[in-house]
Motif scaffolding. Structure first.
Motif, short mmCIF file in Angstrom:
data_model
loop_
_atom_site.label_atom_id
_atom_site.label_comp_id
_atom_site.label_asym_id
_atom_site.label_seq_id
_atom_site.Cartn_x
_atom_site.Cartn_y
_atom_site.Cartn_z
N ASN A 271 0.65 3.89 18.68
CA ASN A 271 0.68 2.61 17.98
C ASN A 271 0.72 2.85 16.48
O ASN A 271 -0.29 3.20 15.86
CB ASN A 271 -0.54 1.76 18.34
N SER A 272 1.90 2.66 15.88
CA SER A 272 2.04 2.80 14.43
C SER A 272 2.46 1.48 13.79
O SER A 272 3.05 1.45 12.71
CB SER A 272 3.04 3.90 14.08
N ILE A 273 2.16 0.37 14.47
CA ILE A 273 2.40 -0.95 13.89
C ILE A 273 1.52 -1.11 12.66
O ILE A 273 0.39 -0.65 12.62
CB ILE A 273 2.08 -2.06 14.93
N VAL A 274 2.04 -1.77 11.63
CA VAL A 274 1.28 -2.00 10.41
C VAL A 274 0.53 -3.32 10.52
O VAL A 274 1.12 -4.34 10.85
CB VAL A 274 2.20 -2.00 9.17
N GLY A 275 -0.78 -3.29 10.24
CA GLY A 275 -1.55 -4.52 10.15
C GLY A 275 -2.17 -4.96 11.47
O GLY A 275 -2.13 -4.27 12.49
N LYS B 196 3.11 -1.28 2.44
CA LYS B 196 1.76 -1.86 2.56
C LYS B 196 0.70 -0.77 2.48
O LYS B 196 -0.30 -0.87 1.75
CB LYS B 196 1.65 -2.64 3.87
N ILE B 197 0.90 0.30 3.22
CA ILE B 197 -0.09 1.38 3.26
C ILE B 197 -0.16 2.10 1.91
O ILE B 197 -1.23 2.51 1.46
CB ILE B 197 0.24 2.37 4.39
N THR B 198 0.98 2.23 1.23
CA THR B 198 0.99 2.89 -0.07
C THR B 198 0.23 2.07 -1.10
O THR B 198 -0.50 2.63 -1.93
CB THR B 198 2.44 3.13 -0.53
N ILE B 199 0.36 0.75 -1.06
CA ILE B 199 -0.43 -0.09 -1.96
C ILE B 199 -1.91 0.01 -1.62
O ILE B 199 -2.77 0.07 -2.50
CB ILE B 199 0.03 -1.57 -1.91
N ASP B 200 -2.24 0.07 -0.32
CA ASP B 200 -3.64 0.26 0.09
C ASP B 200 -4.19 1.58 -0.44
O ASP B 200 -5.39 1.69 -0.74
CB ASP B 200 -3.76 0.24 1.61
N MET C 206 -7.18 2.02 -3.01
CA MET C 206 -8.15 2.77 -2.21
C MET C 206 -8.76 1.93 -1.09
O MET C 206 -9.76 2.30 -0.49
CB MET C 206 -9.21 3.44 -3.07
N MET C 207 -8.14 0.77 -0.80
CA MET C 207 -8.55 -0.01 0.36
C MET C 207 -8.35 0.81 1.63
O MET C 207 -9.11 0.68 2.59
CB MET C 207 -7.72 -1.30 0.43
N ASN C 208 -7.32 1.66 1.64
CA ASN C 208 -7.07 2.45 2.85
C ASN C 208 -8.29 3.30 3.19
O ASN C 208 -8.59 3.52 4.37
CB ASN C 208 -5.82 3.33 2.69
N LYS C 209 -9.02 3.78 2.18
CA LYS C 209 -10.19 4.61 2.46
C LYS C 209 -11.33 3.76 3.00
O LYS C 209 -12.11 4.22 3.84
CB LYS C 209 -10.60 5.37 1.21
N GLY C 210 -11.42 2.52 2.53
CA GLY C 210 -12.41 1.62 3.10
C GLY C 210 -12.11 1.31 4.55
O GLY C 210 -13.01 1.29 5.41
N GLU D 202 -3.04 -10.18 3.10
CA GLU D 202 -2.39 -11.27 2.36
C GLU D 202 -2.32 -10.95 0.87
O GLU D 202 -1.28 -11.19 0.23
CB GLU D 202 -3.15 -12.58 2.58
N ALA D 203 -3.38 -10.41 0.31
CA ALA D 203 -3.40 -10.10 -1.11
C ALA D 203 -2.44 -8.94 -1.43
O ALA D 203 -1.75 -8.96 -2.46
CB ALA D 203 -4.82 -9.75 -1.55
N ASN D 204 -2.40 -7.95 -0.56
CA ASN D 204 -1.47 -6.83 -0.72
C ASN D 204 -0.03 -7.34 -0.75
O ASN D 204 0.76 -6.96 -1.61
CB ASN D 204 -1.70 -5.85 0.43
N LEU D 205 0.30 -8.23 0.18
CA LEU D 205 1.63 -8.82 0.24
C LEU D 205 1.94 -9.61 -1.03
O LEU D 205 3.03 -9.49 -1.60
CB LEU D 205 1.74 -9.73 1.47
N ALA D 206 0.96 -10.39 -1.48
CA ALA D 206 1.17 -11.20 -2.68
C ALA D 206 1.43 -10.33 -3.90
O ALA D 206 2.27 -10.66 -4.75
CB ALA D 206 -0.05 -12.09 -2.92
#
Length: 382
Positions: A95-99, A204-208, A212-216, A328-332
């Protein structure tokens, strides 16, 4: 040994690398799914000849159905079609779906008895309680594909008793803005935020990674995957992305997994576990790197890690809220509707205003997802 694999999110970065591994090992592809990229999935269908394929976008699915009418692949559409592909009973569902869209297909795959190779953080962030309970009931392994969680999993293979583990150490690249302070980030561009120093990932993942949201999210995921208390998970910034994560034991020995930053290592290990076999990945030369560095995260500048840590400490649906608000914020931000620092501000506000929910069902998770994304949309509009 021949295996059947279904790849969810097959046209993304992880999905395409997974298909490289699958091709090299000679595994059979049972089904492929994607969101909307007709050209890419058509090529994959013709190459791997799956029984089923699905596109989330209905119009794109209709176009794909026409294009591959000369093949034996049945084309499905929507979330229902993706869940159908996940439920075919393949040996493995990667499963490599985003989100959050990855949650329901994961549950479908577990119910069908497939082993789960999980690259979708949000499955456990939003619905960890549901997923781990369902997997335990069905006797299904959830094998991590994220490089950090795979590293922890690999470093735990010699552990005889979980009580021997003192803490987990998640490494973070620090993203493109390592060393910057908050006042330097207010006006950064999307292009700058997408300029990751080590990894090639989706937007999306690159912005995370930049926030550093990705680490959270990975911290929350590690809590569920390894049954750890959040206080026993440490984060360190490791700019070279060579040490992928570490496990510290009660005798203060630390075991780490190292390798070049290439996702095909954790992908292959998830699909071949418990065996190790040759891979196409380059050998690691420590002398080429020369120096490996480790720093403490700047929690004041990158506060989303703390928001995630508090969310998992508070439990219930707070992690699901943080995840959905961030989506949602990442997308915005990517669409130019907010600035970089507003991502954190909006997630913090959404979590602070979220209701406390102890036990939850799938419907509760989906309701929180809609609520949190709607909350962020209103804040941006207002």
């Amino acid at each position: 040994m021949s295996k059947t694999v279904t790849v969810l999110g097959s046209t993304g970065s992880i999905g395409t690398q997974a298909l490289e591994v699958i091709e090299m090992q000679g595994y059979e592809v049972k089904a492929l799914t994607a969101s909307v990229r007709v050209d890419e999935i058509e090529k994959q269908i013709r190459k791997f000849k799956p029984d089923y394929a699905a596109l989330v976008d209905e119009k794109a699915a209709q176009e794909l159905k026409i294009r591959v009418a000369d093949t034996d692949t049945k084309v499905l559409s929507g979330l229902q079609g993706v869940c159908k592909c996940a439920s075919l009973g393949a040996d493995y569902v990667l499963n490599s779906i985003v989100g959050m869209a990855g949650l329901e297909p994961t549950l479908s795959a577990i119910d069908a008895g497939s082993e789960i190779a999980l690259a979708n953080k949000e499955t456990l962030v939003a619905g960890g309680q549901l997923v781990m309970k369902r997997a335990k009931e069905k006797g299904i392994n959830i094998l991590p594909v994220d490089s950090e969680h795979s590293a922890i999993f690999q470093s735990m293979q010699g552990c005889r008793d979980k009580n021997e583990i003192k803490k987990l150490i998640l490494t973070a690249s620090g993203g493109p803005f390592f060393g910057k302070k908050r006042d330097e980030l207010a006006n950064v561009t999307v292009k700058e935020a997408l300029n990751h120093p080590n990894w090639s990932m989706g937007a999306k993942i690159t912005i995370d990674s930049a926030t550093m949201m990705n680490k959270g999210l990975e911290l929350i995921e590690a809590v569920w995957l390894f049954s750890m208390d959040p206080k026993d998970i440490e984060i360190v910034v490791h700019r070279q992305s060579v040490v992928h994560s570490l496990v510290e034991y009660c005798d203060n020995s630390v075991i780490a997994q190292l390798g070049v930053p290439d996702m095909r290592i954790p992908i292959q290990y998830a699909l071949t576990y418990p065996n190790r076999i040759p891979s196409p990945v380059s050998e690691l030369s420590l002398t080429d790197y020369g120096t490996l560095t480790f720093d403490k995260p700047d929690y004041e500048t990158f506060g989303l890690i703390n928001i995630c840590r508090k969310a998992i400490n508070d439990g219930g649906l707070y992690p699901a809220c943080a995840n959905a608000a961030n989506e949602e914020a990442n997308l915005a931000f990517r669409q130019g509707r907010i600035n970089f620092l507003q991502i954190e501000e909006l997630v913090a506000q959404a979590v602070a205003d979220a209701p406390k929910v102890e036990d939850y069902k799938l419907d509760d998770v989906l309701e929180m997802y809609d609520r949190a994304r709607g909350y962020v949309k209103e804040k941006i509009k207002g």
